[in-house]
Design a protein around this motif. Structure first.
Motif, PDB file in Angstrom:
ATOM      1  N   GLY A 176     -18.191 -12.763   2.042  1.00  0.00           N
ATOM      2  CA  GLY A 176     -17.353 -13.065   0.890  1.00  0.00           C
ATOM      3  C   GLY A 176     -15.986 -12.425   0.933  1.00  0.00           C
ATOM      4  O   GLY A 176     -15.132 -12.694   0.078  1.00  0.00           O
ATOM      5  N   PHE A 177     -15.741 -11.590   1.937  1.00  0.00           N
ATOM      6  CA  PHE A 177     -14.452 -10.905   2.041  1.00  0.00           C
ATOM      7  C   PHE A 177     -13.322 -11.871   2.430  1.00  0.00           C
ATOM      8  O   PHE A 177     -12.194 -11.751   1.980  1.00  0.00           O
ATOM      9  CB  PHE A 177     -14.619  -9.760   3.048  1.00  0.00           C
ATOM     10  CG  PHE A 177     -13.452  -9.491   3.949  1.00  0.00           C
ATOM     11  CD1 PHE A 177     -12.286  -8.960   3.448  1.00  0.00           C
ATOM     12  CD2 PHE A 177     -13.531  -9.749   5.311  1.00  0.00           C
ATOM     13  CE1 PHE A 177     -11.221  -8.704   4.290  1.00  0.00           C
ATOM     14  CE2 PHE A 177     -12.474  -9.494   6.149  1.00  0.00           C
ATOM     15  CZ  PHE A 177     -11.310  -8.969   5.628  1.00  0.00           C
ATOM     16  N   LEU A 178     -13.648 -12.866   3.248  1.00  0.00           N
ATOM     17  CA  LEU A 178     -12.643 -13.821   3.719  1.00  0.00           C
ATOM     18  C   LEU A 178     -12.710 -15.128   2.942  1.00  0.00           C
ATOM     19  O   LEU A 178     -13.786 -15.597   2.580  1.00  0.00           O
ATOM     20  CB  LEU A 178     -12.856 -14.124   5.198  1.00  0.00           C
ATOM     21  CG  LEU A 178     -12.468 -13.044   6.205  1.00  0.00           C
ATOM     22  CD1 LEU A 178     -12.949 -13.436   7.589  1.00  0.00           C
ATOM     23  CD2 LEU A 178     -10.961 -12.836   6.219  1.00  0.00           C
ATOM     24  N   LYS A 179     -11.546 -15.710   2.707  1.00  0.00           N
ATOM     25  CA  LYS A 179     -11.452 -17.047   2.141  1.00  0.00           C
ATOM     26  C   LYS A 179     -11.018 -18.016   3.228  1.00  0.00           C
ATOM     27  O   LYS A 179     -10.300 -17.637   4.160  1.00  0.00           O
ATOM     28  CB  LYS A 179     -10.440 -17.082   0.988  1.00  0.00           C
ATOM     29  CG  LYS A 179     -10.819 -16.224  -0.210  1.00  0.00           C
ATOM     30  CD  LYS A 179      -9.775 -16.346  -1.298  1.00  0.00           C
ATOM     31  CE  LYS A 179     -10.139 -15.505  -2.520  1.00  0.00           C
ATOM     32  NZ  LYS A 179      -9.114 -15.600  -3.581  1.00  0.00           N
ATOM     33  N   ASP A 180     -11.426 -19.256   3.083  1.00  0.00           N
ATOM     34  CA  ASP A 180     -10.990 -20.270   4.033  1.00  0.00           C
ATOM     35  C   ASP A 180      -9.529 -20.622   3.759  1.00  0.00           C
ATOM     36  O   ASP A 180      -9.060 -20.571   2.614  1.00  0.00           O
ATOM     37  CB  ASP A 180     -11.849 -21.530   3.912  1.00  0.00           C
ATOM     38  CG  ASP A 180     -11.622 -22.470   5.085  1.00  0.00           C
ATOM     39  OD1 ASP A 180     -12.189 -22.222   6.158  1.00  0.00           O
ATOM     40  OD2 ASP A 180     -10.857 -23.438   4.911  1.00  0.00           O
ATOM     41  N   LEU A 181      -8.819 -20.976   4.821  1.00  0.00           N
ATOM     42  CA  LEU A 181      -7.395 -21.289   4.670  1.00  0.00           C
ATOM     43  C   LEU A 181      -7.166 -22.440   3.705  1.00  0.00           C
ATOM     44  O   LEU A 181      -6.127 -22.490   3.028  1.00  0.00           O
ATOM     45  CB  LEU A 181      -6.795 -21.628   6.042  1.00  0.00           C
ATOM     46  CG  LEU A 181      -5.285 -21.826   6.087  1.00  0.00           C
ATOM     47  CD1 LEU A 181      -4.553 -20.570   5.636  1.00  0.00           C
ATOM     48  CD2 LEU A 181      -4.837 -22.220   7.489  1.00  0.00           C
ATOM     49  N   SER A 182      -8.130 -23.353   3.587  1.00  0.00           N
ATOM     50  CA  SER A 182      -7.996 -24.481   2.666  1.00  0.00           C
ATOM     51  C   SER A 182      -7.921 -24.029   1.210  1.00  0.00           C
ATOM     52  O   SER A 182      -7.455 -24.767   0.347  1.00  0.00           O
ATOM     53  CB  SER A 182      -9.152 -25.462   2.854  1.00  0.00           C
ATOM     54  OG  SER A 182     -10.398 -24.826   2.570  1.00  0.00           O
TER      55      SER A 182
END
Length: 913
Positions: free
Chosen positions: A634-640
């Protein structure tokens, strides 16, 4: 009296310990509050939870091991001393205490060393790429070997601890059995004799244990040999980084032999211990050291006698490994290479057809632009532009490259009498707005043509309208501030008064009574606890420096030192490039004097300048980042998920590009023979910069340009020359726009023809009989001539060169550099004019002066026909005077200047030649 002093010392020590514990707990509490505010408590608690999970079983296991080991020592010592069972029970009680304390320290040490390596090991991601020697997936080197190496070092540490503990505990047992005596009156020699006595007694008591100790030690060394084999892939002893011929042909065999030898010595040591053959036990370490020395000598001799005389033949496969794996480690294996002939003849129609490139030629430089922003847009001494960044926006519908600087608050610059606690922490809390100017325009005195300026920020460009200009989080080394107090914050100056505001954002930790006390203790500030302005609705803002803020959340990433600000939908955001780096890539050449030999710009970090929210976006799906995302779900978000207005401003990281381009100067050579001979070594082009004619490398620079067969796009570029030569050999570009974001394109020039490099153009400028005297004159009478960045601009299949010339008053402080001249060079033509438009007009005989896509001229206002006629007459008269005086050099210079004026008159009148 002595008893009283002893009590006081004990009490003081207890107070210090309690206070230290309270401070540690207070820091933990405040860190937890901050991570909870930021929404990253899982990352914050991950270390604590993991250490607890591995620490509890380790502690229980160590207590049991140590207790039964000490009990064994008690048993052996009791037999040696002939003691009763009653006394042994007392010693068992002591053994429990010693085991518990030693195990506690060991557990903290082991958990601290292993927790992260265990997480990486458990969550490791395969590279699906193997090394060339052992054919192991690279995940072994990145995520498994670090754990094995830590375990190895822990084994060594544990072994040393056991040895020391054994000796001390034996001394205690012998002391209790009155075999040795210690008191305060003993001299050093007596203490030495006692130590020898303890050692001799221990040899008699526990020769078996000594043998077992040595056996365990050699087993540990055998495991170390196993690790040393893999470390060969990071050797820097050969012709290239990584294992070479001598490492594999001899070094690897020596390592294997050492590993087997250690196993044999482990067995013989245990047998010797049981038989009390002390000489045999001592022989093991000696044999091991001899093997290390002989092995090193053998490898050195093989290198000298077999490898060096046949170096390329022997090293060729290892050179090929180094090239291949270095290119992979820096993402250089798929560089698009194109030929650039640079022989095409271009004219006025080509210049007009490439208006996207021409309109964005940066005739302003960042350093003088920052100086002018601070002078012209600083407004007050407590506002500061720490940096000016390059970006692109649609300015009234036109894709335009701009400089953008954030006006940050630096309340350390307040007058001394105004540096009160209230002003620094409650009143002067935030910066305000930005300044923006196109890179290709100046006003009529050579200063940036600001399209966003002043406080509050004003602009005629809809895309650059700012609804929330306040900057609470930025690049400054900010101290803490408290918002939402009973007194309003300073907002911005307005005439003789100051506008005030109350913070309405979401950042900050609420100042409850407990939190006030905790922060007051943390910062050592009684004002925080006693100030009446601070209520339970007030908010504490800490970690306001964005670099600190981001690295607090994700310290496992590396970060660009130069974040940049963007305007999106009326709000201000910082974008920071984050990197996954490692020193674990086999055969890859390290960069920048560090041990790191792997880098990916895999994350973009966005920080809200008003609310302080931090979001991490994944832009590159690679194994190291994939492992981090498993460790911290959950630390990273997708670029979209990134808002489109922010995503449009992502740039190819300059830090990443500079590392890649530096490596690529050597590692563009993919042929092992060419690489070995360094036949095609490149270097970064050089130029003269600023007032001193010091040769400096041309820095990579962002620019909007339209390359052959491509649309206009924002890219990062750098030129190369052959090593120790000045002609340009290649030109590297990193694309920042569209679907090709992250693509590297190399334009290679023909090796058999001359393409001028930047330094050759600099030399031509200095040798030009018209330009050089003018530069000399401009640098006189209290002025300094500053030369800006020399840019190599591709137009179709040709190159034009552009260099801005600044004038700055010499002496004094805060002297503004102003753009006064622009030099343009194409093939054998070189012109210096008052503006880029006029220079291009003269070089390419453009019928109507280029007007930057219908926008205002590049510098100043064009001279009228009447002004040019007057100037022409003046030059003509000056030329006649110099002719009469016999000053033929001055006469020629005036004629050249007159020719330029006549050319300008011809262009303005529209008369063809």
């Amino acid at each position: 009296m002595k008893k009283r002093n002893k009590t006081l010392l004990i009490g003081l020590a207890a107070i210090i310990v309690i206070f230290t514990i309270l401070l540690s707990l207070n820091q933990f509490y405040l860190d937890y509050l901050w991570f909870a505010e930021m929404g990253y408590t899982e990352i914050f608690l991950k270390e604590l939870v993991t250490k607890t999970q591995i620490g509890i079983p380790i502690y229980i296991g160590l207590v049991l091991i140590l207790f039964f080991y000490l009990k064994l020592l008690n048993y052996i010592s009791s037999k040696y001393l002939g003691e009763t069972q009653k006394k042994t029970k007392k010693q068992n009680f002591i053994a429990i205490g010693v085991s518990a304390v030693v195990a506690l320290f060991l557990t903290f040490y082991i958990a601290d060393r292993l927790w992260y390596q265990i997480l990486e090991f458990v969550n490791r991601t395969q590279f699906n790429l193997t090394d060339p020697i052992f054919n192991q997936d690279l995940a072994l080197y990145f995520f498994e070997l670090p754990l094995y190496e830590e375990i190895f070092s822990i084994f060594i540490g544990f072994f040393v601890t056991i040895v020391i503990l054994t000796f001390l505990y034996t001394a205690y047992i012998l002391y209790q059995g009155k075999k040795v005596r210690f008191d305060r009156e003993q001299d050093l020699e007596t203490i030495k004799d006692n130590a020898k006595g303890i050692f001799k007694a221990y040899l008699e008591i526990a020769s078996k244990q000594i043998g077992i100790f040595l056996g365990v030690f050699f087993i540990i060394l055998s495991l170390g040999s196993f690790l040393d084999a893999f470390k060969l892939l990071y050797s820097n002893a050969g012709i290239v980084y990584g294992a070479g011929a001598a490492d594999i042909d001899v070094g690897l065999k020596v390592i294997i032999f050492k590993g087997i030898l250690c196993l044999v010595l482990a067995a013989t040591s245990v047998v010797a211990g049981y038989k009390k053959k002390y000489l045999h036990m001592g022989a093991g370490p000696v044999i091991f050291v001899v093997v290390i020395i002989v092995g090193g000598l053998a490898q050195g001799m093989y290198e000298s006698l077999a490898v060096v005389p046949n170096q390329f033949t022997k090293e060729e496969p290892y050179i090929a490994n180094n090239i291949e794996y270095t290119q992979q480690a820096y993402d250089l294996a798929n560089v698009e290479t194109r030929e650039f002939t640079a022989t095409q003849e271009i004219g006025a129609t080509d210049i007009e057809a490439n208006n996207a490139t021409i309109d964005n030629i940066p005739i302003n430089d960042q350093i003088p632009t920052q100086e002018m922003y601070n002078s012209l847009q600083g407004i007050r001494n407590y506002y500061q532009f720490n940096d000016v960044d390059v970006d692109r926006y649609f300015v009234n519908g036109v894709y335009t490259q701009v400089f953008l600087g954030a006006r940050e608050m630096n309340n350390e610059l307040l007058p001394d009498e105004a540096k009160t606690w209230v002003n620094q922490h409650l009143k002067y809390t935030h910066g305000f707005g930005v300044a923006v100017s196109p890179v290709n325009k100046t006003n009529n005195v050579g200063q940036p043509d600001l399209i966003v300026k002043d406080i509050p920020p004003t602009t005629d460009v809809a895309e650059l309208t700012i609804d929330e200009p306040r900057i609470y989080f930025g690049e400054n080394d900010y101290n803490y501030v408290v918002t939402n107090c009973t007194t309003a914050e300073f907002d911005y100056p307005q005439g003789d008064n100051n506008q005030e505001v109350t913070y309405t954002g979401t950042a900050g930790i609420k100042m409850s009574l407990l939190n006030k006390l905790a922060f007051a203790l943390n910062f050592g500030s009684s004002e925080l606890f006693l100030a009446n302005e601070i209520t339970d609705q007030s908010r504490m803002l800490i970690h306001r420096n964005i670099a600190e803020r981001v690295s607090m959340i994700a310290p496992f990433l590396s970060y660009d030192s130069d974040p940049y600000m963007v305007i999106s939908e009326g709000h201000l955001y910082w974008i920071m490039d984050a990197f996954t780096t490692s020193s674990r890539y086999p055969y890859s050449q390290p960069y920048g004097g560090s041990t790191n030999n792997y880098i990916r710009n895999s994350v973009k970090v966005v920080v809200d300048a008003y609310n302080g929210d931090v979001s991490f976006y994944k832009v590159d799906d690679e194994p190291v980042l994939a492992t981090y995302s498993k460790i911290f779900p959950g630390f990273l978000k997708d670029l979209s998920e990134m808002p489109e207005g922010i995503r449009a401003h992502l740039r190819y990281s300059k830090t990443m590009f500079d590392v890649q381009s530096d490596i690529y100067k050597t590692y563009h050579m993919s042929n092992a023979r060419v690489f070995y001979n360094k036949e095609d070594q490149w270097q970064t082009s050089t130029q003269f910069y600023e007032a001193e004619k010091k040769e400096v490398p041309v820095e990579s620079a962002y620019t909007i340009m339209e390359l052959p067969d491509r649309d206009a796009e924002f890219m990062l570029t750098v030129p190369f020359t052959p090593k120790d030569k000045d002609n340009m050999i290649a030109w590297l570009a990193g694309v920042s726009d569209g679907e090709d974001y992250g693509t590297l394109i190399l334009y290679e020039f023909p090796k058999q023809q001359l393409v001028y490099g930047p330094m050759q153009i600099e030399q031509r400028i200095d040798q030009d009989t018209v330009i050089s005297p003018q530069l000399t004159l401009l640098g006189q009478q209290g002025s300094r001539v500053l030369r800006g960045n020399l840019m190599s601009i591709p137009i179709e299949n040709a190159i034009i060169y552009v260099e801005p010339i600044y004038i700055q008053a010499a002496g004094g402080d805060n002297n503004l550099p102003e753009l006064k001249k622009v030099v343009v060079c194409y093939q054998n033509q070189i012109v210096m004019a008052d503006s880029l438009d006029l220079a291009l007009t003269q070089v390419f005989n453009i019928p109507n002066a280029v007007n930057n896509g219908g926008q205002t001229p590049s510098t100043g206002s064009p001279a009228t026909n009447a002004e040019l006629v007057v100037k022409a007459n003046t030059l003509f008269n000056e030329a006649k005077d110099m002719q009469k005086a016999g000053d033929w050099a001055g006469y020629g210079q005036k004629l050249n200047e007159l020719e330029q004026i006549l050319n300008q008159l011809q262009q303005l009148s529209g008369v063809a030649q």
